[in-house]
Write a protein that holds these residues in place. Sequence first.
Motif, mmCIF file in Angstrom:
data_model
loop_
_atom_site.group_PDB
_atom_site.id
_atom_site.type_symbol
_atom_site.label_atom_id
_atom_site.label_comp_id
_atom_site.label_asym_id
_atom_site.label_seq_id
_atom_site.Cartn_x
_atom_site.Cartn_y
_atom_site.Cartn_z
ATOM 1 N N UNK A 17 41.372 18.031 6.562
ATOM 2 C CA UNK A 17 40.128 18.788 6.419
ATOM 3 C C UNK A 17 40.329 20.043 5.582
ATOM 4 N N UNK A 18 41.535 20.616 5.584
ATOM 5 C CA UNK A 18 41.769 21.782 4.731
ATOM 6 C C UNK A 18 41.651 21.379 3.256
ATOM 7 N N UNK A 19 42.243 20.247 2.872
ATOM 8 C CA UNK A 19 42.168 19.819 1.475
ATOM 9 C C UNK A 19 40.740 19.414 1.093
ATOM 10 N N UNK A 31 46.537 26.614 17.038
ATOM 11 C CA UNK A 31 45.797 27.263 15.968
ATOM 12 C C UNK A 31 46.246 26.680 14.634
ATOM 13 N N UNK A 32 45.325 26.110 13.850
ATOM 14 C CA UNK A 32 45.709 25.520 12.568
ATOM 15 C C UNK A 32 46.414 26.504 11.640
ATOM 16 N N UNK A 33 46.061 27.791 11.731
ATOM 17 C CA UNK A 33 46.662 28.760 10.818
ATOM 18 C C UNK A 33 48.168 28.874 11.019
ATOM 19 N N UNK A 50 30.274 18.920 12.237
ATOM 20 C CA UNK A 50 31.038 19.563 11.163
ATOM 21 C C UNK A 50 31.959 18.567 10.478
ATOM 22 N N UNK A 51 32.514 18.987 9.345
ATOM 23 C CA UNK A 51 33.489 18.133 8.665
ATOM 24 C C UNK A 51 34.724 17.933 9.543
ATOM 25 N N UNK A 52 35.020 18.899 10.410
ATOM 26 C CA UNK A 52 36.142 18.758 11.338
ATOM 27 C C UNK A 52 35.856 17.639 12.346
ATOM 28 N N UNK A 53 34.591 17.527 12.765
ATOM 29 C CA UNK A 53 34.178 16.436 13.653
ATOM 30 C C UNK A 53 34.309 15.084 12.952
ATOM 31 N N UNK A 54 33.839 15.033 11.699
ATOM 32 C CA UNK A 54 33.837 13.775 10.959
ATOM 33 C C UNK A 54 35.249 13.244 10.777
ATOM 34 N N UNK A 55 36.149 14.115 10.330
ATOM 35 C CA UNK A 55 37.542 13.700 10.130
ATOM 36 C C UNK A 55 38.180 13.355 11.471
ATOM 37 N N UNK A 92 50.623 13.946 13.705
ATOM 38 C CA UNK A 92 49.297 13.410 13.403
ATOM 39 C C UNK A 92 48.239 14.509 13.490
ATOM 40 N N UNK A 93 48.389 15.403 14.460
ATOM 41 C CA UNK A 93 47.466 16.534 14.570
ATOM 42 C C UNK A 93 47.605 17.457 13.359
ATOM 43 N N UNK A 94 48.831 17.645 12.886
ATOM 44 C CA UNK A 94 49.044 18.440 11.672
ATOM 45 C C UNK A 94 48.381 17.764 10.470
ATOM 46 N N UNK A 95 48.492 16.435 10.399
ATOM 47 C CA UNK A 95 47.880 15.696 9.295
ATOM 48 C C UNK A 95 46.358 15.849 9.322
ATOM 49 N N UNK A 96 45.782 15.824 10.506
ATOM 50 C CA UNK A 96 44.343 16.057 10.667
ATOM 51 C C UNK A 96 43.953 17.397 10.043
#
Length: 371
Positions: free
Chosen positions: A208-210, A322-324, A172-177, A200-204
Amino acid sequence: MVTVLLDPRHYPKSGSASIPRRFLTCKILAGKDESPRHYERFFLLQNVEVLISNIQTSMQQEIAASMDAVPTDVVHRAASGLKPAFNNKVEMNQEKGKKSAFDWNKGDILGFFTDIVKKPGGYNVEKSAEGSLKNVVDEIHKLAINADKKKKIFVVSDLEATYQGKKFRLETIFDLVGWIFSVTGTSPAGATAKNYYYPLACLYCVFWRRLTEVALPFDHDPGMIQMTWFEEGKGKDKVDRICISATLDGQGLRDEKNAARVRRQQALIASGLLDKKMEGKTLVTTPNPQYFGHCAETLPFLFIKSILNSVNAATAQGFAFKPKLVLPDKVGEKYEYFKPDIGVFADPCPNCAHLLGVGLKFKDPNFKVPS
């Protein structure tokens, strides 16, 4: 009375401090329905007649009162006091007159990844990973520009990338980033969960959200992300590294998700992290449990297992959230950094705890919600 958990991001600021991201409890006047209902995302009440004026008054009074009891370290502020990322080349602090990586748009992020491809040595990319950079970044570009949001998540081709000499399939794109974050640079001196790993985890998540440009709130976002950091090597060769990834999620993408999960389960078995007898089983006892291969821990743990002999297990730590709980509701909204709050994090699920203890032999308390 009906008790509802309110997401403070939907409500106005009180004074100079905004409401902390943890959910606040607010009592409101309702009609005949007396049973408690809990909502994480939207302030919705079904089959109840609500007196709007009473709701507004009650909300304002209780939220204002609750602010007095909120610890200052969980109140929103501009990100400050943070270590730079990616070999000290990327600024995370949000200072007036300077552009933080938290403020980057899709073009900025894609340009940054392209720059890493061109100058891997300048970003201290792990040597064996350099050959995979272009393929990974090219795939991110393809997913990011795809007009069909359902085709922004899963990689179409069988894409493999190298982590410290071993190839891994990225789904997934989450894996790639996450792979780029995991192979680019090492942790700076003095890095802690508060000043480096959590932001850094927040930046990750922001990246991917952007890149996915999801228009509906949380429409394909992963349910959880996980980061693990650890010491690798000894003496003058000792470095601190991170590995990060996300769960296999994506609404309306069940077939892709299940196929990827099965492949990851097989990778866990092949690596020795999971016994063959656990294939198709789960230790999670909820009504709709996830199975091995689904969790955000899967890729980080696979990466680490491949170099386990050079990892100082006593130093390994990690968290999941949870990213949300840390991201804006919609695309285009300004990202607001929240310092780490105990309410954001989640303990490892039974499956992940099994991989931690049996597979990696890491200390389980180092991956619990911080106290």
